[in-house]
Design a protein around this motif. Structure first.
Motif, mmCIF file in Angstrom:
data_model
loop_
_atom_site.group_PDB
_atom_site.id
_atom_site.type_symbol
_atom_site.label_atom_id
_atom_site.label_comp_id
_atom_site.label_asym_id
_atom_site.label_seq_id
_atom_site.Cartn_x
_atom_site.Cartn_y
_atom_site.Cartn_z
ATOM 1 N N SER A 107 76.987 44.416 22.866
ATOM 2 C CA SER A 107 77.547 43.463 21.930
ATOM 3 C C SER A 107 76.455 43.947 20.592
ATOM 4 C CB SER A 107 77.455 41.984 22.308
ATOM 5 O OG SER A 107 75.935 41.598 22.399
ATOM 6 N N ASP B 123 74.541 41.838 19.067
ATOM 7 C CA ASP B 123 73.397 41.133 19.403
ATOM 8 C C ASP B 123 72.547 42.201 20.066
ATOM 9 O OD1 ASP B 123 74.054 39.160 17.564
ATOM 10 O OD2 ASP B 123 74.705 37.812 18.932
ATOM 11 N N GLN B 124 73.256 42.493 21.132
ATOM 12 C CA GLN B 124 72.387 43.374 22.119
ATOM 13 C C GLN B 124 71.911 44.476 21.437
ATOM 14 O OE1 GLN B 124 74.895 44.176 25.538
ATOM 15 N NE2 GLN B 124 73.123 45.061 26.658
ATOM 16 N N ILE C 49 71.084 44.896 18.210
ATOM 17 C CA ILE C 49 70.145 44.511 17.357
ATOM 18 C C ILE C 49 68.810 44.214 18.162
ATOM 19 C CG2 ILE C 49 69.525 42.968 15.638
ATOM 20 C CD1 ILE C 49 72.444 42.666 14.724
ATOM 21 N N ARG C 50 68.757 43.537 19.227
ATOM 22 C CA ARG C 50 67.814 43.066 19.943
ATOM 23 C C ARG C 50 66.954 44.271 20.527
ATOM 24 N NH1 ARG C 50 68.828 41.120 25.682
ATOM 25 N NH2 ARG C 50 68.866 43.176 25.873
ATOM 26 N N ARG D 271 65.292 46.388 17.896
ATOM 27 C CA ARG D 271 64.250 45.476 17.531
ATOM 28 C C ARG D 271 63.038 45.967 18.290
ATOM 29 N NH1 ARG D 271 65.665 40.111 17.358
ATOM 30 N NH2 ARG D 271 66.866 40.452 15.584
ATOM 31 N N ASN E 244 64.817 46.997 12.583
ATOM 32 C CA ASN E 244 65.450 45.880 12.480
ATOM 33 C C ASN E 244 66.739 45.891 11.597
ATOM 34 O OD1 ASN E 244 65.919 42.939 12.488
ATOM 35 N ND2 ASN E 244 64.391 42.495 11.047
ATOM 36 N N GLU F 70 69.026 43.733 11.388
ATOM 37 C CA GLU F 70 69.868 42.466 11.454
ATOM 38 C C GLU F 70 69.967 42.349 9.604
ATOM 39 O OE1 GLU F 70 68.181 39.374 13.318
ATOM 40 O OE2 GLU F 70 69.776 37.972 13.000
ATOM 41 N N LYS G 39 73.248 41.384 7.391
ATOM 42 C CA LYS G 39 73.245 40.313 6.434
ATOM 43 C C LYS G 39 73.558 40.579 5.033
ATOM 44 C CE LYS G 39 70.727 36.645 8.878
ATOM 45 N NZ LYS G 39 69.276 36.632 9.369
#
Lengths: 121, 582
Positions: free
Chosen positions: B315, B317-318, B320-321, B324, B329, B331, B335
């Protein structure tokens, strides 16, 4: 199959109500075509025989009033609509087949059915 | 602009009306035949009604061509509701006199037939509706319903023939839909009457995955694409994908863009990938493919470019995490709207549908960089050949738009690494291979460039390190047992450092020794010089003494001679001669 359908129609109480009510019929045509002329003549004759003095025929010429076609869901021409008595009935064609016209209008009694069916055939 | 182009390419073809449906106009070279009926046929649920409705709505909104929709199967309310999800507001169009929806109900059990009739009623209704809004477009959906409502097929056939003739005379561009029949295009042979343009829609399910396809069966008087094209129905309506019509005419760029990994840039001739090229990052599980991809995405966003990231296994989010954790980064880019993720399980759609979605998103987002991670999972959505064909088309599509594509590919351990599972190695321009090296009880990563078209590139295997500051590529050590990685490399590095220190100290020692020796030598030289000077002094002194002695002697001799008076008449001789004579 057709026979059973006919029998079902004979059971409807149209025979009794027909005696009291005034029949409102509307014939949709599009111009003075041979088919519309024939349809009107056939209808007139049939009403005189079966509903003497108890019928009203309104002829709607869609060439003049095209906006009326959608309201009664007219597709084929000529179309005869029995507005009253309910339920609404719809017969398409020049009404040359008397038997089918009568079935469509639910005007036939059991005796008439055999009689007129024989004649028209 | 596209329309103008296609017109100019085919100047002698029929006048056409842009359908407004994405992609359809490209396949048909400009749209549907102007002023003629087009038959759209397909089985139930293949999207006929939607296509017809979109044709009307787009015509009304984009091309100022009002339309009439004659519905034989659904009421105006039902239709309005059904297409609302596609963003079509029929009520609004109707109130603005851009559209008329007329529901024609023909129920057999309500109709008794008696004698001869025609369909003039339908003509009147249609004519009236056309006049009301000045319609240029007409849809009849599905006129074959008449065959179930009215029994006299002979009349119906004659009337339909007359209807299509009449539509042509009216000069309206029409779509007539028809249900797919057994062994024929339509159940009642409508194709007999509507012969200018026939479009077939298909909804096939292969391996439990459904795909919609469109094919132009016939288009009289014009050239058209003959393939089956996948199409999509989503919140923006229908989009057809003319992807199969792509060739190899794309322009190439000399511009180079950074990979996001400085050392990898250096390996790729010092500048990174070519813009518009396709890059394959292949490797076994856990070798860092996603990290390479994420670096590239990050670099693109840093340049202010847009990046579209398709992820099939994680996903957003996964991703991105996880990124990191290696100091990336992503994120803020999301945005800022520079990075867009599209996460979807590969098995959710068929390949065609995936392609359709790529196509659509790329059109919409206009990215400069596209990442697919990993394409190998697409195989699960189809057969290997299909996946291959699909990736080919995708690469072509992206290349034609000068979009740089990075595809990651998971190779399974039992296969040769140089063989990508989706056999696309010949399609890609740059191929990076990530592999793991098991040595000394450790598993470490290595990377090398298998190929990179059109640029000088390093042939060296580099150790691939995932640090908290991102990917680093370290030199490999070649030891007696082969390449050294990980802690063995570190140990080797330490050993070499120690050895270097010793060498340095030794060198310094030698230097000092030499200085000392030089000093000693110079001291000796000085001493000898002094000795020599002393000796010289002595020698000079002795010579002077000798001379003095001689002088005294000669004076004595002269004096003696004078006293003897031997040569009175002779002049006195010079001193030198005197001494010479002696």
């Amino acid at each position: 199959m057709k026979k059973s359908a006919r029998r079902a129609e004979q059971d409807t109480p149209t025979g009794t109500t027909a005696d009291e009510e005034v029949w409102e019929l509307r014939l949709y045509v599009a111009g003075q075509t041979p088919k519309s002329v024939a349809a009107f003549a056939n209808l007139k004759k049939l009403c005189e025989e079966h509903l003497p003095g108890r019928y009203k025929i309104e002829v709607v010429d869609l060439i003049q009033q095209p906006q009326l076609a959608a309201g009664d869901q007219i597709v084929a021409i000529p179309t005869l609509i029995r507005k009253l008595p309910p339920p609404l009935r719809r017969i398409v064609g020049d009404l040359r087949n008397r038997e089918r016209t009568l079935v469509g209008l639910q005007l036939r009694s059991a005796t008439m059915a055999t009689e007129q069916g024989g004649i028209s055939a | 602009m596209k329309k103008a182009n296609s017109r100019s390419v085919m100047p002698r073809s029929l006048p056409k009306v842009p359908s407004g449906i994405q992609g359809l106009d490209e396949i048909t070279g400009g749209g549907l035949p102007r002023g003629r009926p087009t038959l759209v046929c397909g089985s139930a649920g293949s999207g006929k009604t939607l296509m017809a409705m979109e044709f009307l709505v787009r015509g009304a909104v984009l091309h100022d061509e009002p339309g009439v929709f004659m519905a034989f199967e659904e009421t105006a309310e039902e239709l309005t509701q059904n297409v609302r999800s596609l963003g079509f507001d029929l009520d609004d169009l109707t109130s603005r006199k851009k559209l008329v929806v007329d529901f024609v109900r023909v129920e057999r059990h309500e109709i008794e037939e008696s004698g001869d009739y025609d369909l003039e009623g339908l003509f009147v209704r249609l004519g009236h509706a056309i006049d009301r809004v000045g319609a240029k477009r007409v849809v009849l959906d599905t006129i074959e319903t008449l065959f179930s409502g009215l029994s006299n097929a002979a009349i119906l056939r004659a009337e339909l023939r007359r209807l299509f003739r009449w539509l042509k005379d009216e000069g309206v561009t029409a779509i007539i839909t028809g249900e797919r029949g057994e062994g024929a295009l339509t159940r009642h042979g409508l194709e007999e009457y509507v012969s200018d343009c026939v479009i077939l829609l298909d909804h096939r399910v292969t391996n439990q995955v459904s795909t919609r396809r469109l094919r132009i069966v016939k288009y009289r008087g014009t050239s058209h694409g003959t393939n089956e094209y996948p199409f999509l129905i989503d919140e923006d309506g229908i989009s057809v994908l003319p992807i199969t019509s792509l060739g190899l005419q794309h322009e190439v760029s000399d511009e180079r863009i950074s990979t996001g990994i400085p050392r990898l840039d250096a390996m790729l001739g010092g500048a990174g990938y070519f813009r518009g090229s396709s890059v394959l990052v292949a490797g076994t599980a856990g070798t860092g493919k996603t990290s390479v991809a994420a670096h590239f995405a990050d670099a693109a966003c840093r340049r202010g470019e847009r990046c579209l990231y398709f992820t099939f296994e994680e996903s957003p989010d996964q991703v991105i995490r996880n990124m990191r954790s290696i100091g990336l980064n992503l994120e803020p880019w999301v945005k800022k709207g520079l990075l867009r993720f599209h996460a979807v399980r590969s098995t959710l759609h068929g390949l065609e549908m995936h392609l359709a979605i790529f196509h659509k998103l790329v059109q919409e987002f206009q990215p400069q960089v596209v990442i697919l991670d990993p394409i190998s999972s697409l195989i699960r959505a189809g057969t290997s050949e299909d996946a291959n064909a699909m990736v080919t088309r995708l690469i072509d599509f992206l290349k034609a738009r000068r979009i740089t594509a990075l595809l990651s590919n998971l190779t399974s351990g039992d296969k040769a690494l140089e063989k990508s599972e989706v056999d696309i190695s010949s399609l890609v321009d740059t191929w990076l291979l990530l592999r793991d090296i098991e040595l000394g009880g450790e598993r470490n990563r290595a990377m090398y460039i298998l190929k990179s078209r059109g640029m000088a590139h390093s042939n060296q295997v580099r150790e691939f390190l995932l640090t908290d500051r991102g990917i680093e590529l370290a030199d490999m050590y070649l030891g007696p047992e082969g390449v050294l990685t990980g802690s063995m490399r570190q140990a080797q590095e330490a050993r070499e450092k120690a050895a270097a220190l010793v060498r340095k100290q030794e060198a310094e020692g030698r230097l000092r020794e030499r200085a000392r020796k030089q000093e000693a030598l110079e001291a000796r030289i000085t001493a000898i010089r002094k000795e020599f000077a002393a000796e010289e002094e002595e020698a000079n002194r002795l010579a002077a003494q000798e001379q003095a002695k001689e002088q005294v002697l000669s004076v004595d001799r002269d004096a003696m001679a004078r006293s003897r008076q031997s040569d009175v008449h002779e002049a006195p001789r010079p001193r030198g001669n005197l001494s010479g004579r002696t």
